[in-house]
Design a protein around this motif. Structure first.
Motif, mmCIF file in Angstrom:
data_model
loop_
_atom_site.group_PDB
_atom_site.id
_atom_site.type_symbol
_atom_site.label_atom_id
_atom_site.label_comp_id
_atom_site.label_asym_id
_atom_site.label_seq_id
_atom_site.Cartn_x
_atom_site.Cartn_y
_atom_site.Cartn_z
ATOM 1 N N ALA A 297 -2.948 0.273 -4.016
ATOM 2 C CA ALA A 297 -2.571 -1.100 -3.695
ATOM 3 C C ALA A 297 -1.787 -1.617 -4.896
ATOM 4 C CB ALA A 297 -3.812 -1.959 -3.455
ATOM 5 N N VAL A 298 -0.609 -2.135 -4.625
ATOM 6 C CA VAL A 298 0.306 -2.546 -5.687
ATOM 7 C C VAL A 298 0.740 -3.980 -5.421
ATOM 8 C CG1 VAL A 298 2.477 -1.999 -6.870
ATOM 9 C CG2 VAL A 298 1.153 -0.162 -5.792
ATOM 10 N N GLN A 299 0.704 -4.788 -6.482
ATOM 11 C CA GLN A 299 1.210 -6.149 -6.352
ATOM 12 C C GLN A 299 2.121 -6.437 -7.546
ATOM 13 O OE1 GLN A 299 -1.398 -9.681 -6.542
ATOM 14 N NE2 GLN A 299 -0.497 -10.167 -4.548
ATOM 15 N N GLY A 300 3.321 -6.890 -7.261
ATOM 16 C CA GLY A 300 4.264 -7.191 -8.330
ATOM 17 C C GLY A 300 4.570 -5.996 -9.217
ATOM 18 N N GLY A 301 4.576 -4.803 -8.631
ATOM 19 C CA GLY A 301 4.851 -3.594 -9.387
ATOM 20 C C GLY A 301 3.672 -3.071 -10.189
ATOM 21 N N ARG A 302 2.518 -3.710 -10.075
ATOM 22 C CA ARG A 302 1.314 -3.320 -10.827
ATOM 23 C C ARG A 302 0.292 -2.689 -9.888
ATOM 24 N NH1 ARG A 302 -3.192 -7.342 -12.403
ATOM 25 N NH2 ARG A 302 -4.619 -5.967 -13.508
ATOM 26 N N ASP A 303 -0.219 -1.503 -10.242
ATOM 27 C CA ASP A 303 -1.278 -0.862 -9.465
ATOM 28 C C ASP A 303 -2.571 -1.647 -9.692
ATOM 29 O OD1 ASP A 303 0.507 1.118 -8.675
ATOM 30 O OD2 ASP A 303 -0.055 2.460 -10.318
ATOM 31 N N ILE A 304 -3.166 -2.151 -8.590
ATOM 32 C CA ILE A 304 -4.349 -3.000 -8.715
ATOM 33 C C ILE A 304 -5.592 -2.390 -8.082
ATOM 34 C CG2 ILE A 304 -3.037 -5.145 -8.950
ATOM 35 C CD1 ILE A 304 -3.627 -5.668 -5.949
ATOM 36 N N ALA A 305 -5.424 -1.344 -7.296
ATOM 37 C CA ALA A 305 -6.576 -0.712 -6.647
ATOM 38 C C ALA A 305 -6.143 0.656 -6.128
ATOM 39 C CB ALA A 305 -7.084 -1.567 -5.489
ATOM 40 N N TYR A 306 -7.143 1.520 -5.952
ATOM 41 C CA TYR A 306 -6.841 2.835 -5.383
ATOM 42 C C TYR A 306 -8.050 3.371 -4.641
ATOM 43 C CZ TYR A 306 -9.760 5.365 -8.715
ATOM 44 O OH TYR A 306 -10.831 5.849 -9.415
ATOM 45 N N CYS A 307 -7.778 4.334 -3.785
ATOM 46 C CA CYS A 307 -8.808 5.104 -3.110
ATOM 47 C C CYS A 307 -8.303 6.531 -2.988
ATOM 48 C CB CYS A 307 -9.104 4.532 -1.722
ATOM 49 S SG CYS A 307 -10.435 5.381 -0.844
ATOM 50 N N ILE A 308 -9.136 7.467 -3.431
ATOM 51 C CA ILE A 308 -8.831 8.890 -3.269
ATOM 52 C C ILE A 308 -9.787 9.433 -2.229
ATOM 53 C CG2 ILE A 308 -8.776 11.166 -4.352
ATOM 54 C CD1 ILE A 308 -8.391 9.706 -7.053
ATOM 55 N N CYS A 309 -9.245 10.053 -1.203
ATOM 56 C CA CYS A 309 -10.051 10.727 -0.189
ATOM 57 C C CYS A 309 -9.658 12.195 -0.166
ATOM 58 C CB CYS A 309 -9.836 10.105 1.185
ATOM 59 S SG CYS A 309 -10.505 8.443 1.342
ATOM 60 N N THR A 310 -10.636 13.035 0.123
ATOM 61 C CA THR A 310 -10.375 14.465 0.188
ATOM 62 C C THR A 310 -10.960 15.040 1.470
ATOM 63 O OG1 THR A 310 -12.400 14.976 -1.043
ATOM 64 C CG2 THR A 310 -10.357 14.761 -2.320
ATOM 65 N N LEU A 311 -10.439 16.180 1.811
ATOM 66 C CA LEU A 311 -10.938 16.928 2.953
ATOM 67 C C LEU A 311 -11.117 18.367 2.499
ATOM 68 C CD1 LEU A 311 -11.516 16.296 5.983
ATOM 69 C CD2 LEU A 311 -9.272 17.272 6.469
ATOM 70 N N SER A 312 -12.309 18.912 2.709
ATOM 71 C CA SER A 312 -12.577 20.296 2.313
ATOM 72 C C SER A 312 -12.053 21.250 3.376
ATOM 73 C CB SER A 312 -14.084 20.516 2.131
ATOM 74 O OG SER A 312 -14.724 20.594 3.391
ATOM 75 N N SER A 313 -12.050 22.523 3.064
ATOM 76 C CA SER A 313 -11.616 23.527 4.039
ATOM 77 C C SER A 313 -12.568 23.587 5.230
ATOM 78 C CB SER A 313 -11.496 24.899 3.376
ATOM 79 O OG SER A 313 -12.752 25.286 2.855
ATOM 80 N N PHE B 16 0.860 -1.184 0.000
ATOM 81 C CA PHE B 16 0.000 0.000 0.000
ATOM 82 C C PHE B 16 0.893 1.229 0.000
ATOM 83 C CE2 PHE B 16 -4.114 -1.860 0.593
ATOM 84 C CZ PHE B 16 -3.837 -3.096 1.126
ATOM 85 N N GLU B 17 0.737 2.039 -1.023
ATOM 86 C CA GLU B 17 1.478 3.287 -1.118
ATOM 87 C C GLU B 17 0.512 4.433 -0.861
ATOM 88 O OE1 GLU B 17 3.770 3.691 -4.672
ATOM 89 O OE2 GLU B 17 4.405 1.599 -4.618
ATOM 90 N N THR B 18 0.932 5.337 -0.006
ATOM 91 C CA THR B 18 0.088 6.459 0.391
ATOM 92 C C THR B 18 0.817 7.754 0.116
ATOM 93 O OG1 THR B 18 -0.878 5.126 2.144
ATOM 94 C CG2 THR B 18 -1.154 7.511 2.316
ATOM 95 N N GLY B 19 0.088 8.706 -0.439
ATOM 96 C CA GLY B 19 0.674 10.014 -0.690
ATOM 97 C C GLY B 19 -0.418 11.030 -0.969
ATOM 98 N N GLY B 20 0.001 12.178 -1.406
ATOM 99 C CA GLY B 20 -0.923 13.255 -1.724
ATOM 100 C C GLY B 20 -1.231 13.301 -3.205
ATOM 101 N N ASP B 21 -1.515 14.502 -3.692
ATOM 102 C CA ASP B 21 -1.946 14.656 -5.077
ATOM 103 C C ASP B 21 -0.881 14.251 -6.097
ATOM 104 O OD1 ASP B 21 -0.312 16.857 -4.694
ATOM 105 O OD2 ASP B 21 -1.878 18.330 -5.076
ATOM 106 N N ALA B 22 0.370 14.121 -5.684
ATOM 107 C CA ALA B 22 1.421 13.675 -6.607
ATOM 108 C C ALA B 22 1.158 12.253 -7.111
ATOM 109 C CB ALA B 22 2.787 13.752 -5.935
#
Length: 159
Positions: free
Chosen positions: A70-86, A13-19
């Motif tokens: 979510a990455v397996q064997g170097g392949r992106d297999i799933a994602y989730c984008i969450c946001t927070l408003s001001s 599982f890789e986690t980061g921001g908008d990058a």
């Protein structure tokens, strides 16, 4: 937000921001196609929506963005984008799991990670929008504590 990595059962599982948003593109395209096929009234509009437009919307409306991949064997297999408003409104903005990996709790794990991030950022409300026609996902979100609050209607173009 820096890139964080966690390994669980061979899935990283890789986690980061908008990058990290650019990596979501190919999976989002599959989600867009699914939504277009489900929608009874807006399939044409959904089919034409670009990832660049969606990304622009997210960056314009969000105060903070979290992307989990979510990455397996170097392949992106799933994602989730969450946001927070001001105003501290947390939203599960987008979630997709490749069909071969569904039923393995990846989606739930991704959403729970996003919800924990919302807790850390003192979200005062949490929501998710589901495309009309994609009601099959409602039981999944109900397990995570999401329930219908209202029904929003859009008018079909031309106006």
């Amino acid at each position: 937000m820096g890139l964080n990595r966690y390994d669980m059962n061979g899935v990283v599982f890789e986690t980061g921001g908008d990058a990290l948003l650019t990596r979501v593109g190919p999976l989002w395209e599959k989600l867009r196609a699914h939504h277009a096929s489900c929608s009874a009234h807006f399939s044409g509009i959904l089919a034409k929506r670009s990832f660049a437009d969606r990304t622009s919307d997210i960056l314009h409306h969000a105060h903070k963005v979290r992307v989990d991949l979510a990455v397996q064997g170097g392949r992106d297999i799933a994602y989730c984008i969450c946001t927070l408003s001001s105003m501290a409104h947390g939203e599960v903005d987008s979630l997709y799991v490749e069909s071969d990996y569904r039923g393995q709790s990846l989606g739930e794990t991704l959403v729970r990670r996003g919800l924990a991030w919302m807790d850390e950022n003192n979200a005062t409300r949490r929501s998710i929008s589901v495309v009309y026609g994609n009601e099959a996902v409602l039981s999944f979100y109900r397990r995570l504590g999401f329930y219908p609050r209202n029904i929003e209607l859009d008018q079909l173009p031309p106006f």
